[in-house]
Design an enzyme around this catalytic site. Structure first.
Site, PDB file in Angstrom:
ATOM      1  N   GLY A 188       0.810  -1.287  -0.077  1.00  0.00           N
ATOM      2  CA  GLY A 188      -0.050  -0.043  -0.004  1.00  0.00           C
ATOM      3  C   GLY A 188       0.813   1.301   0.036  1.00  0.00           C
ATOM      4  N   SER A 189       0.298   2.309   0.600  1.00  0.00           N
ATOM      5  CA  SER A 189       0.916   3.615   0.482  1.00  0.00           C
ATOM      6  C   SER A 189       1.984   3.764   1.652  1.00  0.00           C
ATOM      7  CB  SER A 189      -0.119   4.537   0.513  1.00  0.00           C
ATOM      8  OG  SER A 189      -0.594   4.665   1.983  1.00  0.00           O
ATOM      9  N   PRO A 190       2.918   4.592   1.335  1.00  0.00           N
ATOM     10  CA  PRO A 190       4.074   4.807   2.560  1.00  0.00           C
ATOM     11  C   PRO A 190       3.235   5.434   3.839  1.00  0.00           C
ATOM     12  CG  PRO A 190       4.632   5.902   0.581  1.00  0.00           C
ATOM     13  CD  PRO A 190       3.399   5.389   0.230  1.00  0.00           C
ATOM     14  N   GLY A 193       1.887   2.506   5.278  1.00  0.00           N
ATOM     15  CA  GLY A 193       2.902   1.563   5.637  1.00  0.00           C
ATOM     16  C   GLY A 193       3.554   1.747   7.082  1.00  0.00           C
ATOM     17  N   GLU A 210       5.647  -3.193   1.124  1.00  0.00           N
ATOM     18  CA  GLU A 210       5.511  -3.135  -0.411  1.00  0.00           C
ATOM     19  C   GLU A 210       4.980  -1.511  -0.568  1.00  0.00           C
ATOM     20  OE1 GLU A 210       7.399  -4.692  -2.748  1.00  0.00           O
ATOM     21  OE2 GLU A 210       8.373  -6.168  -1.367  1.00  0.00           O
ATOM     22  N   CYS A 248       2.034   0.729  -9.062  1.00  0.00           N
ATOM     23  CA  CYS A 248       3.262   1.217  -8.171  1.00  0.00           C
ATOM     24  C   CYS A 248       4.612   1.196  -8.829  1.00  0.00           C
ATOM     25  CB  CYS A 248       3.354   0.135  -7.051  1.00  0.00           C
ATOM     26  SG  CYS A 248       3.574  -1.463  -7.408  1.00  0.00           S
TER      27      CYS A 248
HETATM   28  P1  NAD Z   1      -3.557   2.582   0.982  1.00  0.00           P
HETATM   29  O1  NAD Z   1      -2.111   2.500   1.718  1.00  0.00           O
HETATM   30  O2  NAD Z   1      -4.286   3.650   1.007  1.00  0.00           O
HETATM   31  O3  NAD Z   1      -4.280   1.377   1.480  1.00  0.00           O
HETATM   32  C1  NAD Z   1      -3.768   0.025   1.693  1.00  0.00           C
HETATM   33  C2  NAD Z   1      -4.961  -0.626   2.613  1.00  0.00           C
HETATM   34  O4  NAD Z   1      -4.629  -0.162   3.975  1.00  0.00           O
HETATM   35  C3  NAD Z   1      -6.358  -0.476   2.483  1.00  0.00           C
HETATM   36  O5  NAD Z   1      -7.072  -1.505   1.596  1.00  0.00           O
HETATM   37  C4  NAD Z   1      -6.790  -0.197   3.821  1.00  0.00           C
HETATM   38  O6  NAD Z   1      -7.808  -1.168   4.268  1.00  0.00           O
HETATM   39  C5  NAD Z   1      -5.859  -0.034   4.609  1.00  0.00           C
HETATM   40  N1  NAD Z   1      -5.874   1.409   5.323  1.00  0.00           N
HETATM   41  C6  NAD Z   1      -6.059   2.527   4.748  1.00  0.00           C
HETATM   42  N2  NAD Z   1      -5.943   3.398   5.724  1.00  0.00           N
HETATM   43  C7  NAD Z   1      -5.658   2.854   6.699  1.00  0.00           C
HETATM   44  C8  NAD Z   1      -5.384   3.303   8.209  1.00  0.00           C
HETATM   45  N3  NAD Z   1      -5.354   4.597   8.505  1.00  0.00           N
HETATM   46  N4  NAD Z   1      -5.244   2.626   9.124  1.00  0.00           N
HETATM   47  C9  NAD Z   1      -5.189   1.129   8.871  1.00  0.00           C
HETATM   48  N5  NAD Z   1      -5.509   0.542   7.786  1.00  0.00           N
HETATM   49  C10 NAD Z   1      -5.566   1.389   6.577  1.00  0.00           C
HETATM   50  O7  NAD Z   1      -2.927   1.887  -0.477  1.00  0.00           O
HETATM   51  P2  NAD Z   1      -3.710   1.677  -1.727  1.00  0.00           P
HETATM   52  O8  NAD Z   1      -4.823   2.889  -2.049  1.00  0.00           O
HETATM   53  O9  NAD Z   1      -4.617   0.302  -1.655  1.00  0.00           O
HETATM   54  O10 NAD Z   1      -2.822   1.413  -2.963  1.00  0.00           O
HETATM   55  C11 NAD Z   1      -2.081   2.180  -3.250  1.00  0.00           C
HETATM   56  C12 NAD Z   1      -0.864   2.568  -3.096  1.00  0.00           C
HETATM   57  O11 NAD Z   1      -0.053   1.363  -2.832  1.00  0.00           O
HETATM   58  C13 NAD Z   1       0.222   3.271  -3.855  1.00  0.00           C
HETATM   59  O12 NAD Z   1       1.090   3.920  -3.022  1.00  0.00           O
HETATM   60  C14 NAD Z   1       1.104   2.264  -4.591  1.00  0.00           C
HETATM   61  O13 NAD Z   1       2.273   2.742  -5.073  1.00  0.00           O
HETATM   62  C15 NAD Z   1       1.123   1.159  -3.615  1.00  0.00           C
HETATM   63  N6  NAD Z   1       1.388  -0.206  -3.975  1.00  0.00           N
HETATM   64  C16 NAD Z   1       2.735  -0.471  -3.779  1.00  0.00           C
HETATM   65  C17 NAD Z   1       2.807  -1.921  -4.511  1.00  0.00           C
HETATM   66  C18 NAD Z   1       4.036  -2.763  -4.335  1.00  0.00           C
HETATM   67  O14 NAD Z   1       4.284  -3.723  -4.961  1.00  0.00           O
HETATM   68  N7  NAD Z   1       5.151  -1.889  -3.818  1.00  0.00           N
HETATM   69  C19 NAD Z   1       1.895  -2.456  -5.257  1.00  0.00           C
HETATM   70  C20 NAD Z   1       0.668  -1.870  -5.453  1.00  0.00           C
HETATM   71  C21 NAD Z   1       0.319  -0.837  -5.070  1.00  0.00           C
END
Ligand code: NAD
Length: 459
Positions: A188-190, A193, A210, A248
């Protein structure tokens, strides 16, 4: 919360039973995963189409085919990966033998993102199974159809006492993060993360993160028109032809010398037309934006007046169909959000430099990218990029292909992530490498024991 705790208790009990440690269990689960993908191709095509408007070709390439390949690769390597690795010990330890044995962490949590909802859930699952863990999988709530598909289908194929799916949004993720896991794997996002890492720290749980960021593509002035054509196709392939820029590892922006910008823009325009026709909105080969929130986020980036002035191609937005046309910008302000935040959509800024060597400093003055793409034939420049920059990966003369490769690690560095996976790296990511030393009762050296004295100091 009760449901999560019940599921977790069962996963712990299953892990304690030892069943997931056997090679037979691991292989059966990997075979079942391949069967799941084979039997459900049409359902996956449909779910990806509903969630993201993905064309079946993209779905097969990036989700079904890629995961089948990874599962088959893990199956073919599993015996080798699981075998204890003998180590030659220094003479000091004689007589003794040493080896490294990979043991599963235990109960692991996998949280995945929405842009490749099947791939990003199942690729880490392959590693977790191969390493002998039990797993709680939390798919992204934004890819609604894919999340339902995973929750309904996984229990029909995989051992439901060892692999469970929990669907839900931020609140569910927060509840999951309150629990004690033996490993957390998050995509997910930094921003999130860092939330995951704080929650894991409470229980000293190891994490793999990731994450994302802005992946630059450096375009050196290439020597032949053919090289330039190939470069432009690969740039578009690495931007719009994969989930319409919601990737990503997609190209976030291009760095190029000023004198080359006009030619590049013309080539990008003609190639976009070739791939998607006069009216890309009518093309079935281009994905839709995941939801209204992300559509509005991208609209806001484009509506910044200084950014709007930089549009040299595209810019059409259709909220009803969650469609954004492939859009090219020339030199938007570097302090605009579009150049400070990950774009994650079909907008491609071109940043011009006087000299392509400046690209190294440009990249180094920003957070470490997940990937740097560099198109060049200049071997000296390649070496300068290798030694002068830091990124999760560095790919010369192509885009996105690294995700297909089982023998290279996939992951970020700094703000783009912690840890890596794919192939053997996935197995390592979900294993603890236990050092085992066996000593003999023979050859006892008394100076190692008290009482200490001058003679023992010299020894
Ligand atoms: P995100 O970080 O917004 O959300 C990921 C998950 O985290 C969500 O499904 C949600 O359930 C949970 N979440 C969101 N806010 C939260 C909080 N405050 N507390 C606890 N859990 C929470 O990311 P996204 O929108 O699903 O994906 C996009 C991001 O992921 C982009 O930054 C992209 O670059 C990255 N990404 C990375 C890879 C990789 O392999 N490195 C692959 C795909 C996407």
């Amino acid at each position: 919360m009760g449901e999560i705790e019940d599921k977790l208790a069962e996963l712990r009990q299953t892990f304690r039973s030892g069943i997931t440690k056997s090679v037979a269990w691991r292989k059966n689960q990997l075979r079942a995963l391949i069967e799941l993908l084979q039997d459900n191709e049409d359902k996956i095509f449909k779910a990806l189409h509903q969630d993201l408007g993905k064309h079946p070709v993209e779905t097969y390439r990036d989700e079904i085919g890629l995961i089948k390949k990874s599962a088959k690769y893990a199956l073919s390597c599993l015996d080798k990966w699981m075998a204890p690795k003998k180590r030659r010990l220094p003479l000091l330890f004689f007589p003794a033998s040493g080896e490294v044995v990979s043991e599963p962490f235990g109960v692991v949590l996998i949280c995945s993102a929405w842009n490749f909802p099947i791939n990003l859930a199942l690729e880490p699952l392959i590693g977790a199974i191969a390493a002998g863990n039990t797993v709680m999988l939390k798919p992204s709530e934004l890819a609604v159809e894919c999340a339902s598909f995973l929750a309904e289908t996984i229990p029909l194929y995989l051992d439901c006492k060892a692999i469970k799916v929990t669907n839900g949004g931020v609140d569910v993720c927060e509840q999951l993060l309150q629990q004690k896991w033996n490993k957390i794997f998050f995509t997910g996002s930094p921003r999130v993360g860092s939330i995951v890492m704080s929650a894991a720290a409470k229980h000293l749980t190891p994490v793999t993160l990731e994450l994302g960021g802005k992946c630059p593509a450096i375009l050196d002035t290439l020597s032949s028109p053919l090289d330039i054509k190939v470069t432009v196709k690969r740039i578009i392939g690495g931007k719009f032809a994969s989930c319409n820029g919601q990737v990503c590892i997609g190209v976030d922006y291009i760095l190029v010398e000023k004198k080359f910008a006009a030619t590049l823009i013309e080539l990008l325009k003609t190639t976009i037309k070739k791939f998607y026709g006069e009216n890309p909105k009518d093309s079935k080969s281009i994905s839709r934006i995941i939801n209204e929130y992300h559509f509005e986020r991208l609209r806001k980036l484009l509506e910044d007046p200084l950014v709007a002035d930089a549009i040299v191609h595209g810019g059409l937005l259709d909220k009803e169909n969650l469609f954004i046309e492939p859009t090219i910008l020339l030199d938007p302000p570097l302090d605009a959000e579009i150049m400070t935040e990950e774009i994650f959509g079909p907008i491609l800024p071109i940043i011009t430099l006087n000299n392509i060597q400046e690209s190294i400093e440009f990249i180094n003055s920003r957070p470490k990218p997940l990937v740097i793409y560099a198109f060049t034939k200049d071997e000296t420049f390649k070496k300068q990029i290798v030694s002068g920059t830091s990124s999760g990966s560095l790919i010369f003369n192509d885009t996105l292909v690294q995700q297909l490769c089982d023998v290279l690690p996939f992951g970020g560095v700094g703000q783009s992530g912690i840890g890596r996976y794919h192939g053997h790296y996935s197995f390592e990511t979900f294993s603890h490498e236990k050092a085992i030393m066996q000593r003999s009762f023979f050859l006892e050296l008394e100076p190692r024991y008290p009482p200490w004295n001058d003679f023992k100091m010299k020894f």
